[in-house]
Design a protein around this motif. Structure first.
Motif, mmCIF file in Angstrom:
data_model
loop_
_atom_site.group_PDB
_atom_site.id
_atom_site.type_symbol
_atom_site.label_atom_id
_atom_site.label_comp_id
_atom_site.label_asym_id
_atom_site.label_seq_id
_atom_site.Cartn_x
_atom_site.Cartn_y
_atom_site.Cartn_z
ATOM 1 N N ILE A 109 -39.490 39.664 -15.646
ATOM 2 C CA ILE A 109 -38.458 38.714 -16.067
ATOM 3 C C ILE A 109 -37.547 38.390 -14.887
ATOM 4 C CG2 ILE A 109 -36.408 38.408 -17.517
ATOM 5 C CD1 ILE A 109 -37.890 40.022 -19.706
ATOM 6 N N ALA A 110 -37.155 39.413 -14.147
ATOM 7 C CA ALA A 110 -36.229 39.226 -13.019
ATOM 8 C C ALA A 110 -36.867 38.468 -11.853
ATOM 9 C CB ALA A 110 -35.718 40.586 -12.534
ATOM 10 N N ARG A 111 -38.176 38.508 -11.741
ATOM 11 C CA ARG A 111 -38.894 37.897 -10.619
ATOM 12 C C ARG A 111 -38.817 36.369 -10.605
ATOM 13 N NH1 ARG A 111 -43.969 36.189 -9.084
ATOM 14 N NH2 ARG A 111 -44.926 36.233 -11.122
ATOM 15 N N HIS A 112 -38.615 35.785 -11.743
ATOM 16 C CA HIS A 112 -38.654 34.322 -11.860
ATOM 17 C C HIS A 112 -37.256 33.720 -11.787
ATOM 18 C CE1 HIS A 112 -42.893 34.402 -12.859
ATOM 19 N NE2 HIS A 112 -42.616 35.482 -13.554
ATOM 20 N N GLU A 113 -37.182 32.557 -11.175
ATOM 21 C CA GLU A 113 -35.924 31.818 -11.096
ATOM 22 C C GLU A 113 -35.918 30.813 -12.251
ATOM 23 O OE1 GLU A 113 -34.353 30.699 -7.470
ATOM 24 O OE2 GLU A 113 -35.286 32.342 -6.369
ATOM 25 N N ALA A 164 -44.653 31.196 -16.023
ATOM 26 C CA ALA A 164 -43.715 32.320 -15.874
ATOM 27 C C ALA A 164 -43.621 33.108 -17.168
ATOM 28 C CB ALA A 164 -42.340 31.805 -15.451
ATOM 29 N N VAL A 165 -43.575 32.407 -18.295
ATOM 30 C CA VAL A 165 -43.524 33.100 -19.590
ATOM 31 C C VAL A 165 -44.819 33.877 -19.813
ATOM 32 C CG1 VAL A 165 -43.443 32.769 -22.093
ATOM 33 C CG2 VAL A 165 -41.827 31.547 -20.610
ATOM 34 N N CYS A 166 -45.957 33.292 -19.464
ATOM 35 C CA CYS A 166 -47.236 34.004 -19.604
ATOM 36 C C CYS A 166 -47.245 35.287 -18.779
ATOM 37 C CB CYS A 166 -48.408 33.123 -19.198
ATOM 38 S SG CYS A 166 -48.881 31.956 -20.467
ATOM 39 N N ALA A 167 -46.697 35.228 -17.584
ATOM 40 C CA ALA A 167 -46.639 36.427 -16.740
ATOM 41 C C ALA A 167 -45.822 37.518 -17.423
ATOM 42 C CB ALA A 167 -46.042 36.083 -15.377
ATOM 43 N N VAL A 168 -44.720 37.148 -18.047
ATOM 44 C CA VAL A 168 -43.897 38.127 -18.759
ATOM 45 C C VAL A 168 -44.644 38.652 -19.985
ATOM 46 C CG1 VAL A 168 -41.745 38.481 -20.037
ATOM 47 C CG2 VAL A 168 -41.731 37.148 -17.913
ATOM 48 N N ASP A 204 -56.909 19.955 -9.937
ATOM 49 C CA ASP A 204 -55.634 20.659 -9.790
ATOM 50 C C ASP A 204 -55.525 21.662 -10.935
ATOM 51 O OD1 ASP A 204 -53.025 21.495 -9.528
ATOM 52 O OD2 ASP A 204 -52.135 19.568 -10.022
ATOM 53 N N PRO A 205 -55.383 22.941 -10.635
ATOM 54 C CA PRO A 205 -55.349 23.921 -11.725
ATOM 55 C C PRO A 205 -54.160 23.723 -12.666
ATOM 56 C CG PRO A 205 -54.799 24.976 -9.652
ATOM 57 C CD PRO A 205 -55.215 23.566 -9.342
ATOM 58 N N GLY A 206 -53.067 23.165 -12.191
ATOM 59 C CA GLY A 206 -51.939 22.843 -13.038
ATOM 60 C C GLY A 206 -51.413 23.998 -13.865
ATOM 61 N N LEU A 207 -50.633 23.658 -14.858
ATOM 62 C CA LEU A 207 -50.013 24.659 -15.731
ATOM 63 C C LEU A 207 -51.068 25.448 -16.499
ATOM 64 C CD1 LEU A 207 -47.077 22.509 -17.177
ATOM 65 C CD2 LEU A 207 -46.948 24.258 -15.388
ATOM 66 N N TYR A 208 -52.045 24.731 -17.046
ATOM 67 C CA TYR A 208 -53.081 25.401 -17.831
ATOM 68 C C TYR A 208 -53.864 26.402 -16.978
ATOM 69 C CZ TYR A 208 -56.734 26.363 -21.132
ATOM 70 O OH TYR A 208 -57.575 27.010 -21.987
ATOM 71 N N GLY A 209 -54.276 25.978 -15.814
ATOM 72 C CA GLY A 209 -55.031 26.872 -14.933
ATOM 73 C C GLY A 209 -54.220 28.085 -14.525
ATOM 74 N N ALA A 210 -52.933 27.874 -14.259
ATOM 75 C CA ALA A 210 -52.065 29.002 -13.894
ATOM 76 C C ALA A 210 -51.934 29.973 -15.052
ATOM 77 C CB ALA A 210 -50.696 28.486 -13.461
ATOM 78 N N CYS A 211 -51.767 29.448 -16.265
ATOM 79 C CA CYS A 211 -51.651 30.325 -17.440
ATOM 80 C C CYS A 211 -52.956 31.080 -17.693
ATOM 81 C CB CYS A 211 -51.258 29.511 -18.667
ATOM 82 S SG CYS A 211 -49.576 28.859 -18.610
ATOM 83 N N ALA A 212 -54.074 30.375 -17.642
ATOM 84 C CA ALA A 212 -55.372 31.018 -17.875
ATOM 85 C C ALA A 212 -55.620 32.121 -16.847
ATOM 86 C CB ALA A 212 -56.491 29.981 -17.840
ATOM 87 N N ALA A 213 -55.247 31.875 -15.594
ATOM 88 C CA ALA A 213 -55.431 32.885 -14.548
ATOM 89 C C ALA A 213 -54.577 34.127 -14.816
ATOM 90 C CB ALA A 213 -55.090 32.296 -13.180
ATOM 91 N N LEU A 214 -53.424 33.949 -15.405
ATOM 92 C CA LEU A 214 -52.560 35.085 -15.729
ATOM 93 C C LEU A 214 -53.073 35.855 -16.939
ATOM 94 C CD1 LEU A 214 -49.178 33.276 -15.179
ATOM 95 C CD2 LEU A 214 -49.937 35.320 -13.935
#
Length: 147
Positions: free
Chosen positions: A9-13, A62-66, A102-112
């Motif tokens: 949580i703290a890692r994200h701005e 960022a939410v997916c990472a959390v 472009d991996p975009g938001l979806y690609g970033a979430c899927a990777a997480l």
């Protein structure tokens, strides 16, 4: 709260992300703290913030990472797992407007979410008739790991 969740949580701005509700995503920190503290309704309240009518919004990765930090930290109680898996499944059922290359938001979430496939398999096997298992199956299917 688990240290790894707190650190994620703290890692994200959060103030730098435009939230789906039109404000900065800074207000999502309270929701994520509530989710991490075991309040299942907090996960459902992410609707219209990280996705709107299945369209992903900038704070989604960022939410997916959390959420993944929460899921990996320790097995939450069943109602919390159900909410967590619902949120992850809803993200994977969403889309973004980026180009295919472009991996975009979806690609970033899927990777997480992808590193949690073993967690999804265990959830599905532990109580196959539960709603949490159904969401876990959705995650596995979307990521090409379904039955």
């Amino acid at each position: 709260m688990d240290d790894a969740v707190e650190a994620e949580i703290a890692r994200h701005e959060w103030e730098t992300y435009a939230c789906g509700c039109g404000r900065s995503a800074g207000h999502l920190v309270v929701t994520l703290w509530d989710a991490a503290e075991g309040y299942p309704a907090a996960f459902r309240s992410l609707d219209n913030h990280i996705f709107i009518q299945s369209n992903l919004q900038p704070p989604a990765p960022a939410v997916c990472a959390v959420l993944m930090a929460m899921w990996s930290a320790s097995p939450p109680r069943p109602a919390v797992r159900e909410g967590l898996l619902w949120a992850l499944s809803a993200v994977l059922g969403s889309e973004d407007d980026t180009l295919p290359e472009d991996p975009g938001l979806y690609g970033a979430c899927a990777a997480l979410i992808r590193p949690g496939l073993d967690l999804a398999r265990r959830e599905r096997a532990a109580d196959p008739d539960s709603l949490a298992a159904a969401y876990a199956e959705d995650i596995l299917e979307v990521l090409g790991q379904g039955m």
